[in-house]
Scaffold this active site. Sequence first.
Site, PDB file in Angstrom:
ATOM      1  N   TYR A 745      46.449  36.587  45.645  1.00  0.00           N
ATOM      2  CA  TYR A 745      46.000  37.974  45.549  1.00  0.00           C
ATOM      3  C   TYR A 745      45.850  38.411  44.080  1.00  0.00           C
ATOM      4  O   TYR A 745      44.791  38.925  43.686  1.00  0.00           O
ATOM      5  CB  TYR A 745      46.959  38.899  46.301  1.00  0.00           C
ATOM      6  CG  TYR A 745      46.460  40.321  46.408  1.00  0.00           C
ATOM      7  CD1 TYR A 745      45.375  40.641  47.205  1.00  0.00           C
ATOM      8  CD2 TYR A 745      47.073  41.348  45.688  1.00  0.00           C
ATOM      9  CE1 TYR A 745      44.898  41.940  47.301  1.00  0.00           C
ATOM     10  CE2 TYR A 745      46.619  42.649  45.770  1.00  0.00           C
ATOM     11  CZ  TYR A 745      45.529  42.940  46.578  1.00  0.00           C
ATOM     12  OH  TYR A 745      45.069  44.223  46.658  1.00  0.00           O
ATOM     13  N   GLU A 752      38.105  39.386  39.879  1.00  0.00           N
ATOM     14  CA  GLU A 752      37.276  40.574  40.058  1.00  0.00           C
ATOM     15  C   GLU A 752      37.129  41.329  38.743  1.00  0.00           C
ATOM     16  O   GLU A 752      36.028  41.798  38.381  1.00  0.00           O
ATOM     17  CB  GLU A 752      37.897  41.489  41.128  1.00  0.00           C
ATOM     18  CG  GLU A 752      37.890  40.895  42.534  1.00  0.00           C
ATOM     19  CD  GLU A 752      38.670  41.758  43.530  1.00  0.00           C
ATOM     20  OE1 GLU A 752      38.682  42.981  43.342  1.00  0.00           O
ATOM     21  OE2 GLU A 752      39.269  41.198  44.471  1.00  0.00           O
TER      22      GLU A 752
END
Length: 829
Positions: A745, A752
């Site tokens: 994660y 991103e």
Amino acid sequence: SHFIFVHLYNLCLYLSISFFFLMIRRPPRSTLSSSSAASDVYKRQGINAEYGDTYPEAMASEKGLLLPPLFEKSKKDGTEKRSSTRMGKELYHAAMVNVDADAAAAAQAKWSRFGYTKQLATNVEVSMRSRENALTIARDGIKWVHDNFEFGDGDKVVKFSDAMRTGKGGFSTGCIKGNAAPPASGEFEFEIPYGDKVLRGDALLVQVDKWVRDGVIELDCGNAIATVVRTKKWLDLSDRYFVLLGASSAMGPLLVLLALGANIIAVDICPEAFGMPEGDFDKARTLRKPAGGRRDWWGPWAGPMPDGRRGLFAAAENSCGTLYFPLPEAANPADLSLSQQAHLAGCDLLAQPAQIKNWLVSFIKLHKLPQVCVGAYAYLDGERFVKLSVAMDGIIQGLLTELDRPSQVALAYLCTPTDNHLIPAPAKAAVRGNLVRAPLWQGVTSLFPKMNKPNKIKTVTTDDGRDLHAIDAVVADQGPNYITAKRLQHWRAIVAREDYGCTVSSNVAPSTATASVVSNKLFALAYDGMHHFRPMEVFKQETSNAVMGCLLIYDMVSKESAANPETPLPNPLSLFSTTSFHGGAWRCGYKFTSIGAPSIAAALCGTAVNKYLTLYNLAQTAGWFYMLVLLFGAYSASDGSSVWSHIGEVLTFFQNLAMMEVVHSLVGFVRSPWHTTFLQIFSRIMVVAFVNQVPQVQNSQGIYIVGVAWGITEVIRYLWYALNLMNIKIKPFTLLRYSTFLPLYPIGVYGELVLLMAAQPWLSLDRMDNWVLCWLPGLCRLTGVSVSNAIRYFGYPMYAIGLPLLYSHMLAARNSVIKKMKASKPKKE
């Protein structure tokens, strides 16, 4: 045509709802159907003469317990018969007249087959006003019943109270001691079957905590169960005696109590008296169901029961408890085989209540029992249930008056959730919350007649200034006789507790999918779909038996229990609002009476939804796996093309497809909150849109980072969901599913951010032609902020805020799953 369609729709809807709730009001029976041999014995003939000061011969020959001599003409043949409707009018008038004459007069005038619900609500409301009102109504109601119900012996008819006082005779006693040995450690461990598991210890405590948090049970109920589970010295019941009136009842605690070594004094039907064939008990031990079907059933003692449960004798033999049972007064158990005893054992509650009372009084005095718990679990249909409740109450009244101390008697009842009950204040608040959070489809179906109507809670301010809350879950189709029989049990419970100092256990039991109930396909569908109405949960019979047995033990042993007469209560009716295992009925946003038809529809749709979700998750699994294959292919490619040209189309499609998961949450396909789901998906969709918009970043190293992190995470997650939907549960895979996010994660978020920072200089308002970003230029022009600054001052801070929140949310979910997995591991001896 529209007029005809509307009326046909309303007719079908009314018939389906009426049929559903005609079924839902019936608790599991000890006699398993209204056409069974046991039930047929209880049928009585109508009266064919006018009632006067003297009983006509036809009336004098009546046998067994009789309704009061209040007659009405039958609409079918014009004959006179005792009227249960007139009985209801007079009973509730007599119960209330000394506390509220107007309410009493209204009950006398308006009590009817479908008008009784409002009068019952008024009765409860008047009782809520003060402690004195509740006690007066209960005392006067019981007195009227005992003074006006009658009993016939075939020669004459007398008042029921006189018959109970003067009745002679009794029974001899048979006994079966269990062959199982108690635990070697001397400590029993309480267990509850749930789903495909048997929960005990920490696993059971975890599940109880979940029921409380979900609103399936009240907090005090969860504390009571947890206390019993932890306090193992309470679980040795070898010195305790329980009288079970209706011992073979599907909802009775027989098996739970026997498993803990209890002494059971069983009262149930006599096969010989009911015309049943004598069976071979040795053969009965090996059968799962009666060999010749219900018509050749050997009765509850030899068994097996038509629903597959063991007979009473076999249940006792396979336990470490002891079973006592009535035999004919002249019978000597030593001269009878077990097959003969199984045929002769038992009695008739409606024809022999005085003899049963005499036998119990003699038994208690002979064995010098310090306390015996009497549980009323027998059930029959219609007005026979009223008579059965009166008979059981007569036996209890006899024990209270004829034993040395009334406190020798403890009482046990099971309350139905389809009644008018006081509820705690947190339950009232939860009703409003669950209504607001109900899925969209439930709000839409509430527009249809009689479907999904809001659950309205009545609040009454008592004479001493307290606010008490009541929920009206009475189903009109269950009929006034059923509710009157249950009301008599309520009245006896509070009078025994307040006036006689008795310990009284009377807890609300949940809706239960017993074998006799779910044999009806419509009813089975309704139960299958009811879980869509949060927090409703329908339990299997073995689960309900166990939890209600657990609460019974708590009430009998704990000094903190509301069953203890020393425990102060706001109102005598509060006895029924404590430790409630209502299955969510008290906290559901919609009235229990209005969710039947929608539950059936939800069940029918649920099968299709399950298949759809399975296919959806499998498709996502395959899509993300294919993306990983393409990603590794792009890494080894030497044609100079961008990474995005290899994976962009596939990744964009399946990432955008994930927006369906927000729809799934909104319409109630899944229980995940839609806003959390949206936040988890939105950032990814925006990143993908920016990459599609800016070719300059389509060969960035960030593509590899997010591709690997997202791909591995999603393949594992979606495959886990698909397997669970197919009831395939693999513990190592579950651990993997809840562990891979720990590194992946934050790695994915880093990727991103890398892509956003790389795309930031290239973003322009004039080049936003991606459908995902079509709203962004207008917003930026309206606020006067450039796209680059919007990302800098809004996007990055959102990551800083959202990452800890979502990561902590996933950590909490992981910890909960690991805790459950550890608790479910069997302990080493």
